[in-house]
Design a protein around this motif. Structure first.
Motif, PDB file in Angstrom:
ATOM      1  N   PHE A 287       0.809  -1.218   0.000  1.00 33.44           N
ATOM      2  CA  PHE A 287       0.000   0.000   0.000  1.00 33.44           C
ATOM      3  C   PHE A 287       0.845   1.271   0.000  1.00 33.44           C
ATOM      4  O   PHE A 287       0.576   2.201  -0.762  1.00 33.44           O
ATOM      5  N   TYR A 288       1.863   1.339   0.852  1.00 33.38           N
ATOM      6  CA  TYR A 288       2.606   2.593   1.002  1.00 33.38           C
ATOM      7  C   TYR A 288       3.300   3.019  -0.293  1.00 33.38           C
ATOM      8  O   TYR A 288       3.077   4.143  -0.769  1.00 33.38           O
TER       9      TYR A 288
ATOM     10  N   PHE B 215       3.634   6.382  -5.807  1.00 29.02           N
ATOM     11  CA  PHE B 215       2.989   6.280  -7.116  1.00 29.02           C
ATOM     12  C   PHE B 215       3.551   5.131  -7.959  1.00 29.02           C
ATOM     13  O   PHE B 215       3.762   5.248  -9.164  1.00 29.02           O
ATOM     14  N   GLN B 216       3.787   3.994  -7.305  1.00 28.02           N
ATOM     15  CA  GLN B 216       4.262   2.804  -8.012  1.00 28.02           C
ATOM     16  C   GLN B 216       3.035   2.028  -8.504  1.00 28.02           C
ATOM     17  O   GLN B 216       2.643   1.012  -7.956  1.00 28.02           O
ATOM     18  N   ILE B 217       2.471   2.544  -9.588  1.00 26.38           N
ATOM     19  CA  ILE B 217       1.162   2.087 -10.032  1.00 26.38           C
ATOM     20  C   ILE B 217       1.189   0.709 -10.695  1.00 26.38           C
ATOM     21  O   ILE B 217       0.136   0.146 -10.990  1.00 26.38           O
TER      22      ILE B 217
ATOM     23  N   GLY C 182      -6.845  -7.050  -1.316  1.00 23.32           N
ATOM     24  CA  GLY C 182      -5.425  -7.147  -1.004  1.00 23.32           C
ATOM     25  C   GLY C 182      -4.920  -5.936  -0.249  1.00 23.32           C
ATOM     26  O   GLY C 182      -4.111  -6.060   0.686  1.00 23.32           O
ATOM     27  N   ILE C 183      -5.375  -4.757  -0.626  1.00 20.91           N
ATOM     28  CA  ILE C 183      -4.971  -3.536   0.070  1.00 20.91           C
ATOM     29  C   ILE C 183      -5.579  -3.495   1.476  1.00 20.91           C
ATOM     30  O   ILE C 183      -4.911  -3.113   2.446  1.00 20.91           O
ATOM     31  N   LEU C 184      -6.832  -3.913   1.589  1.00 24.92           N
ATOM     32  CA  LEU C 184      -7.511  -3.844   2.885  1.00 24.92           C
ATOM     33  C   LEU C 184      -6.928  -4.819   3.900  1.00 24.92           C
ATOM     34  O   LEU C 184      -6.839  -4.493   5.097  1.00 24.92           O
ATOM     35  N   VAL C 185      -6.551  -6.005   3.446  1.00 23.48           N
ATOM     36  CA  VAL C 185      -6.074  -7.035   4.395  1.00 23.48           C
ATOM     37  C   VAL C 185      -4.580  -7.287   4.267  1.00 23.48           C
ATOM     38  O   VAL C 185      -4.061  -8.264   4.807  1.00 23.48           O
ATOM     39  N   ASN C 186      -3.880  -6.407   3.546  1.00 20.05           N
ATOM     40  CA  ASN C 186      -2.426  -6.523   3.395  1.00 20.05           C
ATOM     41  C   ASN C 186      -2.036  -7.851   2.731  1.00 20.05           C
ATOM     42  O   ASN C 186      -1.240  -8.629   3.256  1.00 20.05           O
TER      43      ASN C 186
END
Length: 250
Positions: free
Chosen positions: A43-44, A50-52, A113-117
């Motif tokens: 996430f970070y 901005f590593q899209i 994936g972002i929500l639960v790492n």
């Protein structure tokens, strides 16, 4: 070499490149050509730096090692087998529709994936596609380890229990089942059984990029729409895992 080329070119378009990018990126990460830390969903750096590319590479990359190599091969087999069956079956002649389903499943994988790492998306993405195929072919008899045979509708749950017992996992499989169920519901059950709008219809520009081709048959049956009836019942109007045959077939 020509036989491999013929086989490779015979694999349906989206399945071919999904499998190719998965194997290529996983090997690249395995040998350190590109650091795996830049390939996973984080996430970070994704937001702040901005590593899209990370949501895309997290789909294709899988960490290959002594303890994960066999699982990676099984995932590749499921990817090839069930994505190919969907692409040449229910979605035959409709490449934009299949791509849109894959895109929807992938976006759900990224959000979860972002929500639960969750740094790697291969497991839930492959299971989501497998789940859709199994729901479209509920009564097909599939074979599993040790000669066990059962209907395809149970296969995702068998995989969940199997991984829970063998490796103490199961979370990835559960996420894949949930995403696949949402996709199947919006694609088939909601518009056909509940009379709702087709929420996963691809936009016109995708149809222009991937135009429909002549339909040549398919494997799998979408749920039938409910037929309204009058009171009293009168109708208005008039191990190769997953490889098997329909129940009651010849």
């Amino acid at each position: 070499m020509s036989e491999f080329k013929d086989w490779y070119n015979s694999v349906p378009f989206f399945t071919r490149y999904w499998l190719t990018f998965t194997i290529a990126l996983s090997i690249i990460g395995r040998f350190g050509i590109i650091s795996y830390r830049t390939l996973i969903l984080d996430f970070y750096p994704f937001i702040s730096q901005f590593q899209i590319w990370r949501p895309i590479t997290a789909l294709f990359y899988y960490p290959i090692g002594p303890s994960t190599g066999f699982h990676f091969l099984i995932n590749c087999y499921f990817l090839y087998n069930y994505s190919q069956r969907l692409e040449t079956g229910m979605f035959a002649g409709k490449p934009a529709d299949y791509f849109y389903m894959l895109l929807f499943n992938w976006l759900n994988c990224v959000i979860i994936g972002i929500l639960v790492n969750l740094p790697i998306l291969m497991d839930p993405m492959v299971l989501s596609v497998l789940y859709v195929w199994c729901q479209l072919n509920k009564d097909v008899i599939v074979s599993f380890w040790f000669g066990t045979r059962f209907k395809a509708m149970y296969l995702p749950w068998v995989l969940l229990v199997f991984n829970l017992v063998i490796s103490g996992g199961g979370v990835m499989e559960l996420l894949g089942i949930l995403i696949g169920h949402l996709s199947f519901f919006l694609l088939f059950k909601y518009p056909q059984e509940f009379g709702g709008p087709a929420l996963l219809t691809p936009p016109a520009f995708l149809k222009q990029i991937f135009p429909d081709t002549r339909y040549v048959g398919g494997f799998g049956t979408a749920p039938q729409a409910r037929v309204p009836t009058r009171p009293g019942g009168t109708v208005f109007g008039g191990h190769n895992w997953g490889r098997g045959q329909a129940l009651g077939g010849n």
